[in-house]
Motif scaffolding. Structure first.
Motif, PDB file in Angstrom:
ATOM      1  N   TYR A  69       0.882  -1.166   0.000  1.00 35.83           N
ATOM      2  CA  TYR A  69       0.000   0.000   0.000  1.00 35.83           C
ATOM      3  C   TYR A  69       0.918   1.215   0.000  1.00 35.83           C
ATOM      4  O   TYR A  69       1.438   1.587   1.056  1.00 35.83           O
ATOM      5  CB  TYR A  69      -0.887  -0.034   1.234  1.00 35.83           C
ATOM      6  CG  TYR A  69      -2.025   0.934   1.244  1.00 35.83           C
ATOM      7  CD1 TYR A  69      -1.973   2.141   0.577  1.00 35.83           C
ATOM      8  CD2 TYR A  69      -3.176   0.644   1.951  1.00 35.83           C
ATOM      9  CE1 TYR A  69      -3.020   3.020   0.603  1.00 35.83           C
ATOM     10  CE2 TYR A  69      -4.241   1.527   1.993  1.00 35.83           C
ATOM     11  CZ  TYR A  69      -4.148   2.709   1.309  1.00 35.83           C
ATOM     12  OH  TYR A  69      -5.181   3.590   1.345  1.00 35.83           O
ATOM     13  N   MET A  72       1.439   4.026   2.940  1.00 32.62           N
ATOM     14  CA  MET A  72       1.255   3.365   4.234  1.00 32.62           C
ATOM     15  C   MET A  72       2.469   2.481   4.555  1.00 32.62           C
ATOM     16  O   MET A  72       2.941   2.449   5.696  1.00 32.62           O
ATOM     17  CB  MET A  72      -0.004   2.511   4.233  1.00 32.62           C
ATOM     18  CG  MET A  72      -0.217   1.772   5.550  1.00 32.62           C
ATOM     19  SD  MET A  72      -1.516   0.528   5.476  1.00 32.62           S
ATOM     20  CE  MET A  72      -2.955   1.583   5.503  1.00 32.62           C
ATOM     21  N   LYS A  75       5.402   4.606   5.582  1.00 34.42           N
ATOM     22  CA  LYS A  75       5.136   5.189   6.900  1.00 34.42           C
ATOM     23  C   LYS A  75       5.377   4.161   8.003  1.00 34.42           C
ATOM     24  O   LYS A  75       5.968   4.475   9.039  1.00 34.42           O
ATOM     25  CB  LYS A  75       3.695   5.717   6.964  1.00 34.42           C
ATOM     26  CG  LYS A  75       3.381   6.443   8.233  1.00 34.42           C
ATOM     27  CD  LYS A  75       4.176   7.717   8.322  1.00 34.42           C
ATOM     28  CE  LYS A  75       3.860   8.470   9.595  1.00 34.42           C
ATOM     29  NZ  LYS A  75       4.796   9.562   9.814  1.00 34.42           N
TER      30      LYS A  75
END
Length: 166
Positions: A69, A72, A75
């Motif tokens: 993703y 994401m 992160k």
């Protein structure tokens, strides 16, 4: 006007984190040199390279397709690095994770950590890999001789996390 002392002070205190999720293969020698080029305060460089195996869970593996993703995933990897930096005194950290179609023998992940001392570099590299394997949002689909299947974190990976939570 140059301030040589200030400049050296800045260079000595700069820690880098580089995280890349990519389809392309990577050059281990280049990544190692990148970790070393930031300065001479490090006494240890620990690197780990993960490869696609030709077997998993009692099946032969013909290939693997990885999805992630975007945004994401990076992160979550930043959060893992932040947690490692809270535990150990680290300088440079480099993470590369490949996505897309991979085959047995292909490089899939690279983690490189530098520190003044080897204990911190070894522990941090293992910590990053243990959390990456179970917490980072990657989806792996293996192609075996019996068909394709999605791969989840196994019990061994979950047990590896416990040593960091005690």
């Amino acid at each position: 006007m140059r301030w040589p002392f200030f400049h050296r002070l800045l260079e000595a205190n700069v820690s880098r984190t580089d995280i890349t999720v990519q389809e392309q293969d990577f050059d281990i020698a280049r990544e190692y040199q990148g970790l070393r080029s930031a300065g001479h305060e490090d006494g240890a460089v620990v690197t780990f390279t993960g490869l696609v195996r030709d077997f998993n869970q009692n099946c032969d593996v013909k290939g693997m397709f990885l999805e992630h993703y975007p945004g994401m995933t990076e992160k979550m990897l930043e959060i893992i690095v932040h947690q490692a930096r809270e535990r150990w005194s680290l300088n440079n950290i480099r993470i590369i994770h490949r996505v897309g179609q991979l085959y047995p023998g292909d490089q899939i992940v690279y983690v490189g950590v530098t520190s003044a001392h080897r204990e911190a570099a070894f522990a941090a590299a293992e910590f990053v890999m243990d959390f990456l394997k179970t917490q980072a949002p990657f989806w792996k689909k293996e192609l075996t001789s019996q068909g394709s299947r999605w791969v989840e974190a196994n019990e061994k990976d979950q047990q590896a996390l416990k040593k960091w939570r005690d």
